[in-house]
Every structure is written in structure tokens, then in C-alpha cells.
Design an enzyme around this catalytic site. Structure first.
Site, mmCIF file in Angstrom:
data_model
loop_
_atom_site.group_PDB
_atom_site.id
_atom_site.type_symbol
_atom_site.label_atom_id
_atom_site.label_comp_id
_atom_site.label_asym_id
_atom_site.label_seq_id
_atom_site.Cartn_x
_atom_site.Cartn_y
_atom_site.Cartn_z
ATOM 1 N N HIS A 1 -4.382 0.289 7.835
ATOM 2 C CA HIS A 1 -4.709 0.043 6.424
ATOM 3 C C HIS A 1 -6.366 -0.343 6.419
ATOM 4 O O HIS A 1 -7.144 -0.067 5.371
ATOM 5 C CB HIS A 1 -3.947 -0.967 5.842
ATOM 6 C CG HIS A 1 -4.295 -1.154 4.552
ATOM 7 N ND1 HIS A 1 -3.846 -0.352 3.376
ATOM 8 C CD2 HIS A 1 -4.846 -2.396 3.619
ATOM 9 C CE1 HIS A 1 -4.099 -0.946 2.230
ATOM 10 N NE2 HIS A 1 -4.798 -2.131 2.652
ATOM 11 N N HIS B 1 -6.970 2.096 1.806
ATOM 12 C CA HIS B 1 -6.317 2.871 3.150
ATOM 13 C C HIS B 1 -7.019 4.032 3.252
ATOM 14 O O HIS B 1 -7.393 4.918 2.390
ATOM 15 C CB HIS B 1 -5.000 3.017 2.896
ATOM 16 C CG HIS B 1 -4.230 3.522 4.196
ATOM 17 N ND1 HIS B 1 -3.150 2.567 4.384
ATOM 18 C CD2 HIS B 1 -4.516 4.390 4.932
ATOM 19 C CE1 HIS B 1 -3.008 3.173 5.923
ATOM 20 N NE2 HIS B 1 -3.593 4.329 6.083
ATOM 21 N N SER C 1 -8.779 4.540 -5.489
ATOM 22 C CA SER C 1 -7.839 3.717 -5.955
ATOM 23 C C SER C 1 -7.170 2.947 -4.835
ATOM 24 O O SER C 1 -6.419 1.710 -4.930
ATOM 25 C CB SER C 1 -6.716 4.725 -6.486
ATOM 26 O OG SER C 1 -6.257 5.405 -5.614
ATOM 27 N N ASN D 1 -13.180 10.162 -1.251
ATOM 28 C CA ASN D 1 -13.764 9.082 -2.549
ATOM 29 C C ASN D 1 -13.693 7.663 -1.767
ATOM 30 O O ASN D 1 -12.600 7.321 -1.423
ATOM 31 C CB ASN D 1 -12.804 9.244 -3.481
ATOM 32 C CG ASN D 1 -13.523 9.574 -4.857
ATOM 33 O OD1 ASN D 1 -15.075 9.775 -4.740
ATOM 34 N ND2 ASN D 1 -12.916 9.557 -5.757
ATOM 35 N N GLN E 1 -8.898 13.767 0.180
ATOM 36 C CA GLN E 1 -7.993 14.625 -0.469
ATOM 37 C C GLN E 1 -8.295 16.079 -0.364
ATOM 38 O O GLN E 1 -9.565 16.334 0.127
ATOM 39 C CB GLN E 1 -8.141 14.262 -1.985
ATOM 40 C CG GLN E 1 -7.596 12.709 -2.324
ATOM 41 C CD GLN E 1 -7.669 12.724 -3.755
ATOM 42 O OE1 GLN E 1 -7.123 13.631 -4.516
ATOM 43 N NE2 GLN E 1 -8.031 11.596 -4.446
ATOM 44 N N CYS F 1 0.875 -1.296 -0.006
ATOM 45 C CA CYS F 1 -0.093 -0.039 0.144
ATOM 46 C C CYS F 1 0.742 1.214 0.059
ATOM 47 O O CYS F 1 1.582 1.497 1.035
ATOM 48 C CB CYS F 1 -0.931 0.031 1.301
ATOM 49 S SG CYS F 1 -1.808 1.363 1.658
ATOM 50 N N HIS G 1 -8.277 7.507 3.645
ATOM 51 C CA HIS G 1 -7.715 8.716 3.357
ATOM 52 C C HIS G 1 -8.614 9.735 2.544
ATOM 53 O O HIS G 1 -9.850 9.312 1.952
ATOM 54 C CB HIS G 1 -6.598 8.517 2.249
ATOM 55 C CG HIS G 1 -7.083 8.259 0.881
ATOM 56 N ND1 HIS G 1 -7.340 6.919 0.859
ATOM 57 C CD2 HIS G 1 -7.012 8.817 -0.129
ATOM 58 C CE1 HIS G 1 -7.663 6.744 -0.596
ATOM 59 N NE2 HIS G 1 -7.474 7.740 -0.946
ATOM 60 N N CYS H 1 0.474 3.308 3.520
ATOM 61 C CA CYS H 1 0.819 2.794 4.864
ATOM 62 C C CYS H 1 2.001 3.261 5.353
ATOM 63 O O CYS H 1 3.057 3.949 4.695
ATOM 64 C CB CYS H 1 1.012 1.205 4.732
ATOM 65 S SG CYS H 1 -0.759 0.169 4.820
HETATM 66 P P1 H2U Z 1 -8.257 8.219 -4.532
HETATM 67 O O1 H2U Z 1 -8.578 9.069 -3.290
HETATM 68 O O2 H2U Z 1 -9.093 8.396 -5.568
HETATM 69 O O3 H2U Z 1 -8.058 6.988 -4.200
HETATM 70 O O4 H2U Z 1 -6.815 8.798 -5.011
HETATM 71 C C1 H2U Z 1 -5.679 8.774 -3.900
HETATM 72 C C2 H2U Z 1 -4.863 9.697 -4.513
HETATM 73 O O5 H2U Z 1 -3.444 9.752 -3.991
HETATM 74 C C3 H2U Z 1 -4.664 10.112 -5.887
HETATM 75 O O6 H2U Z 1 -4.913 11.514 -6.394
HETATM 76 C C4 H2U Z 1 -2.329 9.959 -4.786
HETATM 77 C C5 H2U Z 1 -3.267 9.961 -6.337
HETATM 78 O O7 H2U Z 1 -2.800 10.913 -7.395
HETATM 79 N N1 H2U Z 1 -1.388 9.350 -4.910
HETATM 80 C C6 H2U Z 1 -0.129 9.832 -4.607
HETATM 81 O O8 H2U Z 1 -0.049 11.162 -4.405
HETATM 82 N N2 H2U Z 1 1.017 9.219 -4.350
HETATM 83 C C7 H2U Z 1 0.904 7.702 -4.654
HETATM 84 O O9 H2U Z 1 1.977 7.316 -4.349
HETATM 85 C C8 H2U Z 1 0.034 7.096 -5.147
HETATM 86 C C9 H2U Z 1 -1.252 8.004 -5.240
HETATM 87 ZN ZN ZN Z 2 -2.201 0.846 3.887
#
Ligand code: H2U
Ligand code: ZN
Length: 343
Positions: A110, A161, A158, A150, A165, A47, A163, A50
Site C-alpha cells: 500500500h 495505493h 482517490s 493519476n 488505469q 484500502c 495503481h 490492498c
Molecule cells: P484514481 O486512479 O483516480 O484514484 O481512481 C481509482 C479508480 O478505481 C477509479 O476509477 C476505481 C474508481 O472507479 N475503483 C474501483 O474500480 N473499485 C473500487 O472499489 C473503488 C475504486
Molecule cells: Zn492499499
């Protein structure tokens, strides 16, 4: 009115929603389909969120023990002011856009989601959202801050975990821009913030409220589009997270935990949604019309797998719904506030 097709006005956007309750005489007759949820480990070495792991962009996460905020490695907006070329063509208009994108991990664990965090942990998340708002709003190139989560594969998330934004932009995106026009017009006409009036009318009506505490009410709006859409409103004056004191952050954590627990209990699945805050513009003007609020937009309709699609008439005409906001609220209100995984 409850059985006859009608349209309802969303006063926040000025747009209508079509309500067709006669199409579902008994909305809950179908059997509840369960999905087998695969259990996730507390720590996943693959992940990118993590603690201690390397992210896709090559940076490494610290061994964080609470929340963790970082600049999005694949930001949709770049922190370069006026770097692009404007194009003032009435048919092919282009405006360069500046922005800052952040990622906020809720927990090092996670396998947890918002309703599974403790009240203190949710309060910490709210404090980070507030701190981020304070820092970003101090940037003279930032006028609007969208904090959102989201959640779930169904929403295109994606990574499981936990989170959220933050996308902070130079100009108001479409949704807050519509809300600004509508709230301003209501304030000019009635001398009070629109959503303060909505909150007090809903407290009186008591047919769409889902979770209430001393400072907040979560309810299915009269004009809801998504089957189990809710809006979280303050029962006091606030236009952004910067207006909350400790007691109000604590009670927001309480409402969020209770609401998201009910959501998970509805179909006994980790409930997917997009949720987020709408705060007043940070454009150095006063915004007496604006009330801080949160929207939850969940796509599920009848079970853990049957979702609503916004297609056909809804894409080409206007959004619609079958179950009324009142029956959705009743259904959510009846649900337990003990998470199904703990029963
Ligand atoms: P989601 O909330 O849609 O899962 O998106 C996760 C965000 O995390 C996504 O905008 C960022 C992606 O660009 N990301 C990073 O900043 N670093 C990473 O190593 C992978 C994902
Ligand atoms: Zn994780």
C-alpha cells in the site's frame, strides 16, 4: 532568446505555449517548503486496492502478490456497443461511446510508489500494460487505449495505493486525435516519424534531456507547458507497447525508475502527476507516422506545495510558463538518482 518572451509551437498538437522567462530572473531563490509526509502502512484494511480487501463495488481482491488488474467497478464507459441514441444536430451533437475501463495495481504494498519499486517490479508493471494492450486491441470495437497513472491528492487521485488505469475507447479521444493529425502531416512531408526526429535532435542538442539509456530518452520537451513536464521517447522504432521486446521493457523500467526518483527528489515529496502512454490507434490501419511515447504532466512549480495553475490568460488565451524548458531540464538533470527516503 532565453530572456525574451516568445511562443513555441508544440508540433504534436499544433498548439502554442507562451514562454515568459524574464518573469523569473532567479527561479530558485524562494526557500524550499517541506511537507511532513505521513507514513503509510504496508497494508491498510480500509484500502479497496490492498490484497484480500473488499472493494467499494462489493467484489473482493485476491491475495495478490505482484500486479493485479481488474475491471473498474465504476467505469466511465460501458461495454455496450451502440447502445445510446446518436443525435446529429450541428449544435447539440451526441455520439454514443463504447469502452472498457481497467484498474492495474502495481504492487500489493500500500505504501510504495513507482520509484520505490524494484526494477523487476516496474518491468512487471510494463508487462501487464503490454498484455492489457494486446487483449484490448484485439477487440474490434476498440480503437484507442489510454494507459495512465493519476498520482497524488493534488491530481484528484482517490487512493494512494500504487495503481494506474486503462480506458479503452471506440474512437480516438481529443489528445491522440490531435497527435494523429500532426504526426501524419509531418510524416507525409518529411517521410520520417516526427518523434523519431525529435529524439535524435534532442540527443544532439543535449540541453533538454534528463535521463538517457541505450533505448530511451526522457526529456523536457521544447514546447513543455507544465513546469517539469517530460516526454519519454524510444530511440528505436516503436508505435505501441506491442513493439517492445524484453530488453526494451527492461530499459523502460530503468528510465521510469530514474525519472520518477528525480521527480521525488526535486521537492523531497512523493511527486504528483498525471502520466500516460500515447500508443498508435488500434484501428487496423498502418501507422508508420506514430511513435510510442509517454507524457508526464506534474503540476508542482516551486515547492511541495506551490503548484502551477492554468488560469486567466492560460484558460482564455493559451498556456504559458515562466521557467524555460531548458532550465527545468537542467534542474532535473542535476538531481540525484538515489531516492531521498534512502539517503
Ligand atoms: P484514481 O486512479 O483516480 O484514484 O481512481 C481509482 C479508480 O478505481 C477509479 O476509477 C476505481 C474508481 O472507479 N475503483 C474501483 O474500480 N473499485 C473500487 O472499489 C473503488 C475504486
Ligand atoms: Zn492499499
Amino acid at each position: 532568446m532565453s530572456d525574451i518572451p516568445h511562443r513555441r509551437l508544440n508540433p504534436l498538437t499544433g498548439e502554442y505555449v507562451l514562454v515568459s522567462p524574464h518573469r523569473t530572473q532567479r527561479p530558485w531563490q524562494g526557500k524550499v517548503e517541506r511537507v511532513q509526509e505521513t507514513s503509510r502502512p504496508e497494508y491498510d484494511p480500509k484500502c479497496y486496492l490492498c490484497p484480500g480487501n473488499e472493494r467499494a463495488g462489493g467484489k473482493s481482491n485476491p491475495q495478490y502478490t505482484g500486479t493485479f488488474a481488474f475491471d473498474n467497478d465504476f467505469a466511465a464507459l460501458l461495454p455496450l456497443e451502440n447502445s445510446g441514441q446518436a443525435q446529429d444536430d450541428p449544435l447539440f451533437r451526441v455520439e454514443p461511446e463504447y469502452g472498457i475501463c481497467r484498474v492495474i495495481c502495481f504492487s500489493p504494498r500500500h505504501n510504495l510508489s513507482l520509484p520505490e519499486l524494484s526494477l523487476e517490479e516496474i518491468e512487471d508493471v510494463i508487462s501487464v500494460w503490454t498484455d492489457e494492450t494486446r487483449i484490448l486491441s484485439g477487440n474490434p470495437n476498440i480503437a484507442s487505449i489510454q494507459i495512465f497513472e493519476n498520482k497524488g491528492e493534488l491530481m484528484g487521485c482517490s487512493n494512494p495505493h500504487p495503481h494506474s488505469q486503462i480506458w479503452a475507447t471506440q474512437r480516438l479521444p481529443n489528445e491522440p486525435a490531435k497527435e494523429l493529425i500532426q504526426q501524419r502531416a509531418y510524416f507525409a512531408k518529411h517521410g520520417r516519424p516526427m518523434l523519431e526526429d525529435v529524439a535524435s535532435r534532442e540527443m544532439e542538442a543535449d540541453c533538454r534531456a534528463v535521463v538517457i539509456n541505450d533505448h530511451w530518452v526522457a526529456l523536457v520537451p521544447f514546447w513543455a507547458t507544465w513546469p517539469f513536464e517530460t516526454i519519454v521517447l524510444p530511440r528505436f522504432r516503436a508505435s505501441s507497447l506491442l513493439d517492445l521486446d524484453t530488453a526494451r521493457r527492461k530499459s523502460l523500467a530503468d528510465v521510469l525508475k530514474r525519472l520518477t526518483t528525480k521527480y521525488d527528489n526535486l521537492f523531497e515529496v512523493s511527486f504528483p502527476y498525471s502520466m500516460g502512454f500515447h500508443q498508435s490507434p488500434f484501428d487496423s490501419q498502418d501507422h508508420p507516422e506514430w511513435t510510442l511515447h509517454m507524457h508526464f504532466y506534474p503540476p508542482l512549480l516551486r515547492s511541495a506545495v506551490i503548484r502551477k495553475f492554468m488560469v486567466g490568460f492560460e484558460m482564455l488565451g493559451m498556456p504559458g510558463r515562466d521557467i524555460t524548458p531548458e532550465s527545468a531540464a537542467e534542474r532535473l538533470r542535476e538531481l540525484s538518482e538515489v531516492h531521498y527516503k534512502n539517503t
